[in-house]
Design an enzyme around this catalytic site. Sequence first.
Site, short mmCIF file in Angstrom:
data_model
loop_
_atom_site.label_atom_id
_atom_site.label_comp_id
_atom_site.label_asym_id
_atom_site.label_seq_id
_atom_site.Cartn_x
_atom_site.Cartn_y
_atom_site.Cartn_z
N TYR A 1 31.77 46.40 35.55
CA TYR A 1 32.12 45.07 36.04
C TYR A 1 33.02 44.31 35.08
O TYR A 1 33.15 44.66 33.92
CB TYR A 1 30.90 44.25 36.44
CG TYR A 1 29.76 44.07 35.46
CD1 TYR A 1 29.95 43.86 34.11
CD2 TYR A 1 28.45 44.07 35.94
CE1 TYR A 1 28.88 43.65 33.26
CE2 TYR A 1 27.37 43.87 35.09
CZ TYR A 1 27.59 43.66 33.75
OH TYR A 1 26.53 43.45 32.91
N GLU A 2 33.67 43.30 35.61
CA GLU A 2 34.71 42.54 34.91
C GLU A 2 35.88 43.43 34.49
O GLU A 2 36.56 43.16 33.51
CB GLU A 2 34.15 41.80 33.69
CG GLU A 2 32.96 40.91 33.96
CD GLU A 2 33.18 39.96 35.12
OE1 GLU A 2 34.33 39.57 35.38
OE2 GLU A 2 32.19 39.61 35.78
#
Length: 524
Positions: free
Chosen positions: A408-409
């Site tokens: 994620y990110e």
Amino acid sequence: MTYQSDADAMIDALNRTPNWARVRGAVDDETLTSILSEAAKVAESVVAPVDIPADRIGAVHEGGRVRVPEVYHAAFDAVAEGGWMGLEQAEEYGGMGMPLSLFAAANPLFERAAPAFMMAVGGTRSAALLLTEWAAPEIRDDWVPAMIAGERCATICISEPGAGSDVGRIRTRAEKDGETWRISGQKIWISFGDHDLRERIGHCLLARTGTEPGTRGLSLFLVERGPGVTCERIEEKLGLHGSPTCALQFDRAEGKLIGEEGRGLAQLFTMIRHMRLTVACQGLGTALKCYDIAATHAQDRMQGGNPNEPPVAIINHPDVRRQLIDLKSAIDLYRLAMLEAATSADLSAEDDDLRRLNAWMLPLIKNFGAELGFDTAGKAIMVLGGSGFTKDYPLEQSLRDSRVFAIYEGTTGMQGQDFFLRQTLGDGGKGLGVFLDRARAECADHPAQAQVIEDFAAFMTRAMAETDRERQAGMADGVMRAGWVALQAWMSVRIADRPEAAYFMAQAPAQLALCIARAEAPLG
């Protein structure tokens, strides 16, 4: 290493970071020690106890609503009441107004304690920064103080089926209904998208308002949980069981436009630095916990030695000591690099060179913080042997929880593309130039480190001269890893008197050569 000793190590690292003297302002030594010591205390006594029970219990989806582990409620109240959600938030909205660097110093202590629980905190504080920056005064003044106080929560809603990293394919639409915007579509992978910690949850959501393709027609909205918002399910995940990852359906839900129509993605990117630093804190916090477990076990576990005498602690075995210094060296250098990035972020508005350096470093800090957490968990299991593979120790949970940090990110691949194609080539090499200037100056009296920097610089000249754009895209991961070796070589000067620096530098030239070979190898 106790939580307090981790806090002390962070203070030492801040004091070895030259930019900290410019950033700290009114934060004197007494204030710094007080904040980090209190963070260590709250993290250890209040947050850490929820980690294992929450993993075992998990979140539950019933009747369109989510119930989190009961142990979360008192912990969330304590974190909110202690002001920890507002450490780096503006004082005018109820925050403490501290530098981002202090957030980066304190948050790993909380992430060490319970990363799944901290997902509830991270989304809300990031959304508070976003609304502070872009929301109209009436929205900002209503929501931001309430989020900082922990009275309301918030999420960031970007991903959809078929539109994860490819944000330009978002299909959720926002349509005008008189003076009201109505939002329809599905969002997935939403951390704490629904829960029972607080009644009011605001979703910061990207939706399409125009007819232009790609990202140009996307606008940012605040949609509150209520009519038209349904939690369809929570994902069954490898780790972070205590963090409900939700699929949300929006059916003509009322939304409030944030900022300028059609500028949603650009506005959302204003908080990318904070979100990536949060992942960095997750990785470092996980690494601190896992190293502590491995080091303590090595002191306590008796095995081997002269068969005519009692067994010795396994830390007496050279290979165990090698494993431990391998872990500690990586942690110590990463801590310094993260704080260099955080302090440069604090000074970006007033120093253009540091703004460029921060943008250049941020993909490294995000990605290698993520890898640090996962790698340390895996290597710590090996120190414990078979015991580390069991639930008698929390290492197996840390391994499961931390795998997602590199996803994620922005995945590892995306960070490599960002580092090389955008922050290096797209910037005309200016950020790279700032790095080289500063690293060369600080490494001038350290020949081994200086040579690594020069070898990296020579490689980057070749990589940037490549004329095939597809070839450069294929080189990006190797280029990013070479950059990480060079950045660690620079940081090692700041602890040059320690064995952890010597351990890294003994391997750095070979590591750099391997990364270069990886980047320059044919793609097939």
